[in-house]
Design an enzyme around this catalytic site. Structure first.
Site, mmCIF file in Angstrom:
data_model
loop_
_atom_site.group_PDB
_atom_site.id
_atom_site.type_symbol
_atom_site.label_atom_id
_atom_site.label_comp_id
_atom_site.label_asym_id
_atom_site.label_seq_id
_atom_site.Cartn_x
_atom_site.Cartn_y
_atom_site.Cartn_z
ATOM 1 N N GLY A 1 -9.175 0.111 8.007
ATOM 2 C CA GLY A 1 -9.514 0.773 9.272
ATOM 3 C C GLY A 1 -10.960 1.244 9.223
ATOM 4 N NE ARG A 2 -12.044 5.199 13.558
ATOM 5 C CZ ARG A 2 -10.847 5.378 14.122
ATOM 6 N NH1 ARG A 2 -10.388 4.482 14.976
ATOM 7 N NH2 ARG A 2 -10.117 6.434 13.841
ATOM 8 N NE ARG B 1 -2.320 13.313 6.622
ATOM 9 C CZ ARG B 1 -3.572 13.535 7.033
ATOM 10 N NH1 ARG B 1 -4.580 13.405 6.192
ATOM 11 N NH2 ARG B 1 -3.822 13.904 8.268
ATOM 12 C CD GLU C 1 -2.727 18.064 1.139
ATOM 13 O OE1 GLU C 1 -3.094 18.722 2.128
ATOM 14 O OE2 GLU C 1 -3.093 16.906 0.923
ATOM 15 C CG HIS D 1 -6.595 17.544 2.903
ATOM 16 N ND1 HIS D 1 -5.289 17.252 3.219
ATOM 17 C CD2 HIS D 1 -7.342 16.751 3.706
ATOM 18 C CE1 HIS D 1 -5.246 16.331 4.171
ATOM 19 N NE2 HIS D 1 -6.484 16.001 4.485
#
Ligand code: DGY
Length: 327
Positions: free
Chosen positions: A158-159, A241, A270, A288
């Site tokens: 993806g980007r 993630r 998390e 994060h």
């Protein structure tokens, strides 16, 4: 739904300027329910009477919350929205929005920072020096792994994945990518990468960097079977993630020296971090923060606020994840 005629929006956590003023122009803002982080029941209670919720990635927005009467929109201040049950939102005709695009370069920068820091043991080297252990140059001190000319495997093109490839080109890296969806030839050429299956990517890469959303399909995509395929000198980078990687299997693989190290920004549970990772000097643990620059977090805040303001005014928010709700 409103007091004095103004629609109410629940702001779960602080956001950066100009987000709050954009929200305040469109709605009465009910800010920060106490006792956060809240569970679903707590969020539902806080959301009573609100047409919108501005949530963040640690807020579980599921059926209990999405069935709140009068709720029209949940605006997540993140590109990822795995904390939201989008199918339930759609069933309740609640719009879900996210913040795509504005954090791509910042996150790609950070993935590359982790890659370089883990390869050259920079965190370990800093502690070593500060603690007075540097007592003179030694031929075998703090030996790391070369980056220039190495092979980088990008999982998810993806980007952000493509942004990491863009940076890797400056280091003359050979770039492989795995994505169930092949890129158009032109995009692939621009990325300078070859599409391979996941097994080959794992077997041939010196660095494996993960850039997939968390879905049923990507949960534990990188598990013990994957670690068994990796080079013992390889380094894993995860800025996507946590649950994409089986953390217990990662600890076992690092302990068994099936890979050399890792650079992690995200965790399976998390903010908890697997206790097995904590004493490992070959692992860099970030809290994060891949998108955490002043500019990017401000843009995320503004974008999330604009999404909500548009929804509150009856429009179609620009970053609608479930467009079927608003035809
Ligand atoms: C996101 O946006 O999904 C990141 O994890 C936080 O910036």
């Amino acid at each position: 739904m409103s007091t004095g005629g103004r629609p109410r929006v629940l702001l779960m956590h602080p956001i950066l300027d100009p987000g709050p003023s954009i929200l305040a122009e469109a709605a009465e803002v009910v800010a920060y329910p106490p006792d956060r982080p809240l569970d679903e029941a707590g969020i539902r209670q806080a959301a009573e009477g609100c047409v919108g919720i501005v949530s963040q990635l640690m807020d579980p927005i599921r059926e209990t919350v999405l069935s709140t009467p009068g709720l029209k929109c949940v605006s997540n201040v993140a590109v990822g929205f795995d904390n939201i049950d989008v199918a339930a939102a759609t069933a309740h005709k609640v719009m879900v929005t996210n913040t795509p695009g504005v954090l791509d370069d910042t996150t790609a920068d950070f993935a590359f920072t982790l890659l370089m820091s883990a390869a050259r043991r920079i965190v370990e080297a800093d502690s070593f020096t500060r603690s007075g252990q540097f007592r003179g140059w030694a031929i075998d001190m703090m030996l790391g792994h070369d980056i220039f000319g190495a092979t980088l495997g990008i999982v998810g093109a993806g980007r952000i994945g493509r942004g990491v490839a863009h940076r890797a080109k400056g280091f003359n890296m050979r770039i492989l990518y795995y994505d169930p969806q092949p890129l158009p030839r032109e995009a692939e050429e621009q990325m300078g990468a070859t599409r391979v299956d996941l097994g080959r990517l794992l077997a041939e890469s010196d660095f494996v960097s993960i850039h997939v959303p968390l879905t049923k399909e990507t949960y534990h995509l990188i598990s013990s079977a994957a670690f068994n395929m990796m080079k013992p000198t390889a380094i894993l980078i995860n800025t996507s993630r946590g649950p994409v990687v089986d953390e217990a299997a990662l600890v076992a693989a690092l302990t068994a020296k099936k890979l050399a190290g890792a650079g992690l920004d995200v965790y399976e549970r998390e903010p908890a971090v697997h206790p097995g990772l904590l004493p490992m000097p070959s692992v860099i643990l970030a809290p994060h923060i891949a998108s955490a620059t002043v500019r990017t977090r401000s843009e995320m805040s503004a974008m999330a606020a604009r999404n909500m303001a548009t929804a509150v005014r009856g429009g179609r928010p620009p970053n609608l994840v479930n467009p079927e709700v608003k035809k």
